[in-house]
Enzyme design. Structure first.
Site, PDB file in Angstrom:
ATOM      1  N   ASP A 161       0.819  -1.208   0.000  1.00 53.33           N
ATOM      2  CA  ASP A 161       0.000   0.000   0.000  1.00 53.33           C
ATOM      3  C   ASP A 161       0.852   1.256   0.000  1.00 53.33           C
ATOM      4  OD1 ASP A 161      -2.338  -1.522   0.148  1.00 53.33           O
ATOM      5  OD2 ASP A 161      -2.295  -1.553   2.346  1.00 53.33           O
ATOM      6  N   TYR A 210       6.373 -10.132   6.742  1.00 54.64           N
ATOM      7  CA  TYR A 210       6.301  -8.691   6.945  1.00 54.64           C
ATOM      8  C   TYR A 210       6.842  -8.351   8.329  1.00 54.64           C
ATOM      9  CZ  TYR A 210       3.344  -7.783   2.858  1.00 54.64           C
ATOM     10  OH  TYR A 210       2.859  -7.641   1.577  1.00 54.64           O
TER      11      TYR A 210
END
Length: 267
Positions: free
Chosen positions: A52, A110
């Site tokens: 994002d 992540y």
């Protein structure tokens, strides 16, 4: 025709995410423009996944097809000379023509970083969520463990998700704390790095997990409530979506095949 696979790191602060979109100014746009400037070819790259706006990557993977005969060892330096300084290609190799960066990714990890010191880090502020209040790190770790395994993660997915299934597998999830920047005699807690490793992730999934974990750390939720939230399969049951700047795509792993160097996937 050749299939080239590359690893790229980027600071996503000033970009509209990885994937090309109508507003432009994405990581993909700049990579494809650099490839065009170098090879004269208009290509479409395929990445292991999207990130994002404001989210960073230490190890994003992408591949593309080219008829260029530029030696593979020259691509990184040549592309970096044509890219903004906050996008750096660090690995390049030729892979079989049927290799696909997204479909063949086996594991993604992540990392989300919270600065839990009283004052923000001036030089790390682009990569950390500053939370000056006290956090119960043990409670956050206990809550995180409820997410390990194969589950329906609807509660931790964006309401805008269009995926037909929200079932994903989290292989491992853990917290590491770096107290090297803490000031003696203060309430500084250091940098809290949360790692989440899984088969794949839904839109905003890690950020929603982190927003919910912070609520646990603040004492507003008990660690065991993470299980209840997961089972609710309702976005409204989870906490807020944490800011993107603390999130980094840490690594993407693949099964080792002929033509793919092991060291690319083990960093």
């Amino acid at each position: 025709m050749r299939n080239l696979l590359m690893k790229v790191s980027y600071d996503g602060t000033d970009y509209n995410g990885f994937q090309t979109q109508p507003g432009g100014h994405t990581i993909q746009d700049y990579l494809e423009e650099a490839i065009l400037a170098l090879s004269g070819e208009q290509v479409k790259i395929t990445a292991s996944g999207r990130t994002d706006a404001g989210v960073h990557a230490r190890g994003q993977i992408f591949n593309f097809y080219t008829s260029s005969q530029i030696p593979v060892e020259r691509w990184c330096v040549a592309l970096n000379s044509r890219l903004p300084e906050d996008i750096v290609v660090t690995e390049a190799m030729e892979v079989p023509l049927d290799f696909h960066s997204r479909r063949e990714a086996k594991r993604k990890t992540y990392r989300y970083t919270i600065n839990a010191n009283q004052f923000p880090d001036l030089f790390g502020r682009r990569y950390q969520l500053h939370h000056p209040g006290s956090l119960d790190i043990e409670a956050m770790s206990a809550g995180l463990r409820h997410l390990i395994g194969t589950h329906d993660f609807t509660s931790f997915a964006s309401r805008k998700s269009t995926k037909p299934s929200h079932v994903r597998t989290i292989y491992d999830a853990w917290i590491e704390t770096d107290t090297s920047m803490c000031r003696p005699g203060t309430r500084d807690q250091g940098l809290i790095h949360t790692y989440v490793s899984g088969s794949g992730f839904l839109q905003h999934m890690v950020r929603i997990i982190m927003g919910t974990l912070i609520t646990v750390g603040e004492g507003k939720l008990k660690p065991d409530e993470m299980k209840r939230i997961l089972e609710a399969r309702n976005r409204a049951a989870a906490g807020p979506t944490a800011m993107g700047k603390g999130l980094m795509l840490w690594s993407v792993e693949y099964d080792i095949t002929d033509g793919v160097k092991p060291d690319l996937w083990n960093t």
